[in-house]
Design a protein around this motif. Structure first.
Motif, PDB file in Angstrom:
ATOM      1  N   GLU A  90       0.814  -1.218   0.000  1.00 38.72           N
ATOM      2  CA  GLU A  90       0.000   0.000   0.000  1.00 38.72           C
ATOM      3  C   GLU A  90       0.853   1.276   0.000  1.00 38.72           C
ATOM      4  N   TYR A  91       1.994   1.207   0.665  1.00 41.55           N
ATOM      5  CA  TYR A  91       2.882   2.372   0.757  1.00 41.55           C
ATOM      6  C   TYR A  91       4.214   2.101   0.062  1.00 41.55           C
ATOM      7  N   PHE A  92       4.198   1.235  -0.940  1.00 44.43           N
ATOM      8  CA  PHE A  92       5.451   0.816  -1.565  1.00 44.43           C
ATOM      9  C   PHE A  92       6.237   1.984  -2.143  1.00 44.43           C
ATOM     10  N   ASN A  93       5.588   2.878  -2.903  1.00 38.34           N
ATOM     11  CA  ASN A  93       6.334   3.973  -3.537  1.00 38.34           C
ATOM     12  C   ASN A  93       7.015   4.874  -2.511  1.00 38.34           C
ATOM     13  N   LEU A  94       6.325   5.205  -1.454  1.00 34.06           N
ATOM     14  CA  LEU A  94       6.924   6.027  -0.407  1.00 34.06           C
ATOM     15  C   LEU A  94       8.073   5.269   0.270  1.00 34.06           C
ATOM     16  N   PHE A  95       7.849   4.003   0.543  1.00 35.59           N
ATOM     17  CA  PHE A  95       8.871   3.134   1.137  1.00 35.59           C
ATOM     18  C   PHE A  95      10.095   3.057   0.219  1.00 35.59           C
ATOM     19  N   PHE A  96       9.865   2.840  -1.066  1.00 39.84           N
ATOM     20  CA  PHE A  96      10.950   2.707  -2.034  1.00 39.84           C
ATOM     21  C   PHE A  96      11.767   3.995  -2.127  1.00 39.84           C
ATOM     22  N   PHE A  97      11.098   5.130  -2.327  1.00 38.38           N
ATOM     23  CA  PHE A  97      11.821   6.383  -2.528  1.00 38.38           C
ATOM     24  C   PHE A  97      12.492   6.882  -1.251  1.00 38.38           C
ATOM     25  N   THR A  98      11.911   6.586  -0.102  1.00 32.55           N
ATOM     26  CA  THR A  98      12.560   6.921   1.169  1.00 32.55           C
ATOM     27  C   THR A  98      13.837   6.101   1.327  1.00 32.55           C
ATOM     28  N   THR A  99      13.752   4.819   1.019  1.00 32.93           N
ATOM     29  CA  THR A  99      14.921   3.937   1.101  1.00 32.93           C
ATOM     30  C   THR A  99      15.980   4.355   0.093  1.00 32.93           C
ATOM     31  N   LEU A 100      15.563   4.674  -1.120  1.00 32.73           N
ATOM     32  CA  LEU A 100      16.492   5.119  -2.157  1.00 32.73           C
ATOM     33  C   LEU A 100      17.227   6.386  -1.699  1.00 32.73           C
ATOM     34  N   ALA A 101      16.481   7.344  -1.167  1.00 34.41           N
ATOM     35  CA  ALA A 101      17.094   8.587  -0.679  1.00 34.41           C
ATOM     36  C   ALA A 101      18.098   8.289   0.434  1.00 34.41           C
ATOM     37  N   TYR A 102      17.724   7.401   1.351  1.00 37.81           N
ATOM     38  CA  TYR A 102      18.628   7.034   2.443  1.00 37.81           C
ATOM     39  C   TYR A 102      19.935   6.460   1.906  1.00 37.81           C
ATOM     40  N   PHE A 103      19.852   5.502   0.982  1.00 38.99           N
ATOM     41  CA  PHE A 103      21.067   4.876   0.454  1.00 38.99           C
ATOM     42  C   PHE A 103      21.940   5.880  -0.295  1.00 38.99           C
ATOM     43  N   VAL A 104      21.323   6.759  -1.073  1.00 35.11           N
ATOM     44  CA  VAL A 104      22.094   7.758  -1.827  1.00 35.11           C
ATOM     45  C   VAL A 104      22.780   8.736  -0.868  1.00 35.11           C
ATOM     46  N   ILE A 105      22.028   9.252   0.105  1.00 33.56           N
ATOM     47  CA  ILE A 105      22.608  10.206   1.065  1.00 33.56           C
ATOM     48  C   ILE A 105      23.712   9.549   1.877  1.00 33.56           C
ATOM     49  N   ASP A 106      23.474   8.334   2.350  1.00 40.74           N
ATOM     50  CA  ASP A 106      24.479   7.654   3.160  1.00 40.74           C
ATOM     51  C   ASP A 106      25.719   7.315   2.326  1.00 40.74           C
ATOM     52  N   LEU A 107      25.522   6.929   1.080  1.00 39.13           N
ATOM     53  CA  LEU A 107      26.655   6.646   0.189  1.00 39.13           C
ATOM     54  C   LEU A 107      27.515   7.901   0.012  1.00 39.13           C
ATOM     55  N   ILE A 108      26.877   9.016  -0.267  1.00 36.91           N
ATOM     56  CA  ILE A 108      27.614  10.278  -0.427  1.00 36.91           C
ATOM     57  C   ILE A 108      28.338  10.632   0.869  1.00 36.91           C
ATOM     58  N   TRP A 109      27.647  10.455   1.994  1.00 38.57           N
ATOM     59  CA  TRP A 109      28.235  10.759   3.305  1.00 38.57           C
ATOM     60  C   TRP A 109      29.507   9.937   3.522  1.00 38.57           C
ATOM     61  N   VAL A 110      29.443   8.638   3.270  1.00 41.53           N
ATOM     62  CA  VAL A 110      30.601   7.761   3.515  1.00 41.53           C
ATOM     63  C   VAL A 110      31.745   8.076   2.544  1.00 41.53           C
ATOM     64  N   ILE A 111      31.410   8.491   1.328  1.00 43.26           N
ATOM     65  CA  ILE A 111      32.457   8.883   0.374  1.00 43.26           C
ATOM     66  C   ILE A 111      33.138  10.171   0.832  1.00 43.26           C
ATOM     67  N   VAL A 112      32.345  11.135   1.283  1.00 41.57           N
ATOM     68  CA  VAL A 112      32.880  12.436   1.695  1.00 41.57           C
ATOM     69  C   VAL A 112      33.585  12.352   3.052  1.00 41.57           C
ATOM     70  N   VAL A 113      33.019  11.582   3.997  1.00 47.77           N
ATOM     71  CA  VAL A 113      33.603  11.461   5.346  1.00 47.77           C
ATOM     72  C   VAL A 113      33.843   9.967   5.635  1.00 47.77           C
ATOM     73  N   PRO A 114      34.840   9.364   5.005  1.00 43.93           N
ATOM     74  CA  PRO A 114      35.053   7.918   5.162  1.00 43.93           C
ATOM     75  C   PRO A 114      35.368   7.474   6.591  1.00 43.93           C
ATOM     76  N   LYS A 115      35.902   8.382   7.406  1.00 49.69           N
ATOM     77  CA  LYS A 115      36.234   7.986   8.784  1.00 49.69           C
ATOM     78  C   LYS A 115      34.999   7.891   9.676  1.00 49.69           C
ATOM     79  N   SER A 116      33.816   8.188   9.121  1.00 52.16           N
ATOM     80  CA  SER A 116      32.585   8.098   9.910  1.00 52.16           C
ATOM     81  C   SER A 116      32.126   6.653  10.096  1.00 52.16           C
ATOM     82  N   VAL A 117      32.765   5.716   9.398  1.00 49.71           N
ATOM     83  CA  VAL A 117      32.479   4.283   9.548  1.00 49.71           C
ATOM     84  C   VAL A 117      33.793   3.528   9.645  1.00 49.71           C
ATOM     85  N   LYS A 118      33.737   2.310  10.174  1.00 42.57           N
ATOM     86  CA  LYS A 118      34.971   1.528  10.334  1.00 42.57           C
ATOM     87  C   LYS A 118      35.557   1.081   9.002  1.00 42.57           C
TER      88      LYS A 118
END
Length: 158
Positions: A90-118
């Protein structure tokens, strides 16, 4: 001198997992009372906080996409309900795009600040693979329930 290509590579020794979470006596490896000393790492702490906050809507949207009456009756064994039929989507599109945004933002974050993760390279590889696989349920509706199943692992992140 060793022949070309025959030298052994020595990886730096990683700290055992138990040492990361418990106080251990260095001499006899006995478990000591208390917790290990907290090491202050602002980049890691901010990234962890970001994950905790961002994963709340992802987990909640996942929960909202399931028919919990069918799911619970199937788990207890009262009815023979195929797992796939417990997914409402029922909420697949919102679920999908929220998850997509999370992965993209987190990917950029880890690339820009690699020391933020082990292990930034592992996280980057994981996010790139996840982003590629995210589009399968988006384009093939019969696999959407598997998206919900796979994303349920984010409960473990909390």
């Amino acid at each position: 001198a060793p022949a070309l290509g025959t030298r052994k590579r020595h990886k730096p020794r990683r700290q055992p997992l138990v040492d990361q979470h418990y106080k251990i006596d260095k001499e006899n490896r006995a478990l000591l009372p208390g917790v290990p000393k907290y090491d202050e790492d602002l980049a890691r702490d901010i990234h962890d906080f970001f994950n905790l906050i961002c994963l709340v809507p992802i987990v909640m949207l996942n929960i909202l996409n399931w028919d919990w009456n069918k799911l619970s009756s199937g788990i207890v064994g009262k009815d023979d309900v195929p797992f796939k039929e417990c997914w409402t989507g029922e909420y697949f599109n919102l679920f999908f795009f929220t998850t997509l945004a999370y992965f993209v933002i987190d990917l950029i974050w880890v690339i820009v600040v690699p020391k933020s993760v082990k292990s930034s390279s592992t996280i980057i590889q994981h996010h790139v693979a996840s982003l590629a696989y995210l589009f399968i349920p988006y384009h093939f509706e019969n696999f959407q329930f598997l998206f919900g199943v796979c994303m349920s692992v984010e409960l473990n992140t909390w």
